[in-house]
Design a protein around this motif. Structure first.
Motif, PDB file in Angstrom:
ATOM      1  N   ILE A   1      -6.183  -6.035  -6.311  1.00 24.27           N
ATOM      2  CA  ILE A   1      -6.963  -5.671  -7.487  1.00 24.27           C
ATOM      3  C   ILE A   1      -7.059  -4.151  -7.622  1.00 24.27           C
ATOM      4  N   CYS A   2      -7.378  -3.707  -8.837  1.00 27.00           N
ATOM      5  CA  CYS A   2      -7.592  -2.279  -9.074  1.00 27.00           C
ATOM      6  C   CYS A   2      -8.371  -2.085 -10.373  1.00 27.00           C
ATOM      7  N   ASN A   3      -9.459  -1.368 -10.311  1.00 28.09           N
ATOM      8  CA  ASN A   3     -10.239  -0.957 -11.487  1.00 28.09           C
ATOM      9  C   ASN A   3     -10.594  -2.121 -12.411  1.00 28.09           C
TER      10      ASN A   3
ATOM     11  N   GLU B   1       0.830  -1.210   0.000  1.00 25.69           N
ATOM     12  CA  GLU B   1       0.000   0.000   0.000  1.00 25.69           C
ATOM     13  C   GLU B   1       0.863   1.258   0.000  1.00 25.69           C
ATOM     14  N   ARG B   2       1.884   1.269   0.840  1.00 24.61           N
ATOM     15  CA  ARG B   2       2.755   2.451   0.879  1.00 24.61           C
ATOM     16  C   ARG B   2       3.574   2.577  -0.396  1.00 24.61           C
ATOM     17  N   MET B   3       4.007   1.431  -0.960  1.00 21.45           N
ATOM     18  CA  MET B   3       4.716   1.456  -2.238  1.00 21.45           C
ATOM     19  C   MET B   3       3.825   2.042  -3.330  1.00 21.45           C
TER      20      MET B   3
ATOM     21  N   ALA C   1      -8.965   2.489  -7.751  1.00 24.11           N
ATOM     22  CA  ALA C   1      -9.676   1.824  -6.658  1.00 24.11           C
ATOM     23  C   ALA C   1      -8.959   0.523  -6.297  1.00 24.11           C
ATOM     24  N   PHE C   2      -7.863   0.660  -5.541  1.00 26.84           N
ATOM     25  CA  PHE C   2      -7.116  -0.508  -5.077  1.00 26.84           C
ATOM     26  C   PHE C   2      -7.900  -1.204  -3.961  1.00 26.84           C
TER      27      PHE C   2
ATOM     28  N   PRO D   1      -9.295  -1.085   0.971  1.00 31.28           N
ATOM     29  CA  PRO D   1     -10.341  -1.925   1.579  1.00 31.28           C
ATOM     30  C   PRO D   1     -10.014  -3.413   1.429  1.00 31.28           C
ATOM     31  N   ARG D   2     -10.529  -4.208   2.360  1.00 31.18           N
ATOM     32  CA  ARG D   2     -10.372  -5.659   2.320  1.00 31.18           C
ATOM     33  C   ARG D   2     -11.737  -6.307   2.098  1.00 31.18           C
TER      34      ARG D   2
END
Length: 581
Positions: free
Chosen positions: A473-475, A254-256, A421-422, A275-276
């Motif tokens: 995941i993202c988008n 997340e920070r990366m 939207a990760f 979010p999880r």
């Protein structure tokens, strides 16, 4: 040096200076005998002014130049006349008056125009990829890729990760996709395999005590082409950590992501921390394990309520799920969505348009007013929405309405292109049925740890066991799969036994892993985001070739290099190979 400045560097501060430039002839414009030559390199372009009165020989030379010829210009920087200033480029206020022009290489006619952004056939572009790469738009993409990878490396080194290059020639593995194999000349009849991923090596690095490892790793898989992956090979950010649980891995990623997105894009991250969601939750709400979360439009299970109606298709179905589309769909709109649902194994699509507190539909007569009101409330529909239903098995309902949801999002442009939207998807099933319902198979990585460890493998119904597996995941794209690994050799042997691999076979294939785990293996876990896919989602690229320097075509061929190619008889003999025709 054949240049003192690049073609994108000169400004009004350089007026009167003698400079040397080298680059490609973008185009030559002839305005009443005065020639305006656009000289281009990867940094930009500079205008060179040639008049016949000043140098007739040079004028004649430039008139004969073909586009994309490489030249060297020595001249003086001067200000452009006001009426020819170009505010669209950084060098638009100056031009160079040449004292000398030397042709370094004269170009033959191009297979396609470089200075025109026009779609060309894919095979033509790939055959002449070095020409295609001259196009400013593609060069910008490659620079973006370079900066993107640099930002990843900067972050990982700042977090005390050690970059290690793992072998390219390795042993074949029975799991995953098909291997690319390399015959050994020195060891007749034996073969190396190109790595599908550095999975085993990075776990062995954890056993070796390198508790934070990463690399930008090449991965080779003999699999069918995919829209979001270059055929045959791709690169991933491979990382592994010791003495961690899931949250530790997620926090680093997340920070990366936050660092890289801020450094090289202007996109916004939807929510932070990410979010999880459980696998069961996303499959129910979105019909996909990689949903696009930039918009709602969630699927609702209405089985219990819909079965109270008198609609026979609903009363006979195992599962009924509904989706509230935020638009009043026409019959044609519904027909188009029905085709999407049927392509994903649904038998059809029932629907109704919400008018006030009731919905108008051919099936509305099978519901009492009270049932309609309850259905509308459960689904969360609003006036003007259209409810669509699929009745089938839970798996078909999820897949069909998941595809319909994506089609609706695309048609009505519900997703914000400037948002990333990760999210994390967790709690995947450890096992699934294989080719038949008499044989279990791993749903994901066989080296993932089961929730509950060895005890769960011994005591639980296999299909209820969850894996300590997670997807990033993202988008609407899966960027990576990762897991907390199964470092317990007894649990690893039991897991393989349950899918049909006896201990003897496991030790034959993975003896080095089993022995390593028996010699002091720390708990460890990691993840491996695909670089190309990560780039695609961050910058909104449509095609994988837009972010890969030398991609292959959809047949996994390289038209430029002529790969794959045949070997001659001597090469085959040296490798102890005979071809069967």
């Amino acid at each position: 040096m054949l240049r003192t400045h690049t073609c994108g560097e000169l400004r009004k501060t350089h007026l009167g200076k003698t400079v040397q430039l080298s680059g490609w002839v973008n185009r030559v414009r002839n305005l009443g005998g005065v020639l305006f030559l656009e000289l281009r390199d990867r940094y930009g372009e500079t205008q060179v002014l040639i008049s016949p009165e000043r140098d007739e020989v040079m004028h004649k030379l430039v008139l004969g130049l073909s586009p994309e010829s490489v030249i060297h210009v020595t001249g003086t920087v001067k200000a452009r006349e006001k009426h020819v200033i170009n505010k669209d480029i950084p060098t638009g206020e100056i031009e160079v008056v040449p004292d000398q022009i030397e042709v370094l290489n004269s170009a033959k006619p191009m297979p396609f125009e470089v200075n025109v952004e026009r779609e060309q056939s894919e095979d033509l572009r790939l055959k002449y990829r070095y020409i295609d790469l001259r196009r400013p738009s593609i060069q910008r993409n490659m620079i973006v890729r370079s900066n993107f990878i640099k930002a990843i490396r900067d972050f990982m080194h700042g977090e005390d990760f050690i970059e290690v290059q793992t072998p390219i020639l390795t042993a074949s593995s029975p799991e995953g996709a098909r291997d690319f194999v390399v015959p050994s000349r020195i060891h007749p009849g034996k073969f190396y395999a190109l790595p599908q991923a550095p999975q085993q090596y990075k776990q062995l690095l954890m056993v070796a005590g390198f508790d934070k490892y990463y690399q930008i790793a090449p991965c080779m898989r003999d699999e069918d082409p995919r829209a979001d992956r270059s055929p045959g090979e791709f690169y991933q950010l491979d990382l592994e950590m010791s003495f961690v649980d899931e949250e530790d891995v997620w926090e680093v990623v997340e920070r990366m992501s936050q660092y890289v997105v801020k450094e090289v894009t202007d996109k916004k991250i939807w929510k932070f921390p990410f979010p999880r969601y459980s696998y069961d939750e996303v499959m129910l709400k979105y019909g996909s394990d990689k949903p696009d979360l930039r918009y709602g439009v969630e699927i609702t299970d209405v089985t219990e309520l819909a079965k109270q109606s008198e609609f026979k298709i609903f009363t006979a179905a195992e599962c009924i799920r509904a989706l509230s589309v935020p638009a009043e769909l026409s019959r044609k709109d519904v027909s188009d969505l029905e085709l999407v649902a049927k392509a994903n194994h649904a038998k059809g699509l029932a629907y109704g348009v919400l008018k006030g507190k009731t919905f108008e539909s051919s099936i509305s007569k099978f519901f009492t007013p009270g049932q309609q009101a309850e259905l509308i409330e459960v689904v969360g529909a609003k006036a003007g929405d259209t409810l669509v239903f699929v009745a089938d098995t839970p798996a078909v309902c999820a897949k069909a309405l998941g595809a319909v949801r994506l089609a609706v999002g695309k048609k009505y442009q519900l997703a914000d292109p400037n948002v990333l939207a990760f999210a994390w998807v967790t709690d995947f099933p450890f096992f699934e049925w294989g080719d038949s319902e008499n044989k279990l198979d791993f749903m994901h990585n066989p080296f993932s740890a089961p929730v509950g460890g060895l005890q769960a493998l011994k005591e639980q119904d296999p299909l209820t066991i969850k894996a300590r597996q997670y997807d990033w995941i993202c988008n609407g794209l899966e960027l990576a799969s990762g897991a907390i690994r199964n470092h317990d050799p007894k649990a690893l042997l039991k897991a393989f036994e349950m899918v049909g691999y006896p201990e003897k076979e496991v030790r034959a294939k993975f003896g080095h892993m089993m022995e390593a785990f028996e010699l002091g293996a720390p708990p460890h876990g990691g993840i491996a985001p695909g670089i190309d896919r990560f780039l695609m989602v961050c910058f909104g690229f449509e095609y994988i070739r837009d972010v890969v320097p030398f991609p292959k075509n959809q047949k996994a061929e390289d038209p430029m290099m002529g790969a794959p190619s045949e070997l001659n008889d001597k090469q085959l003999k040296d490798l102890h190979i005979k071809l069967e025709k």
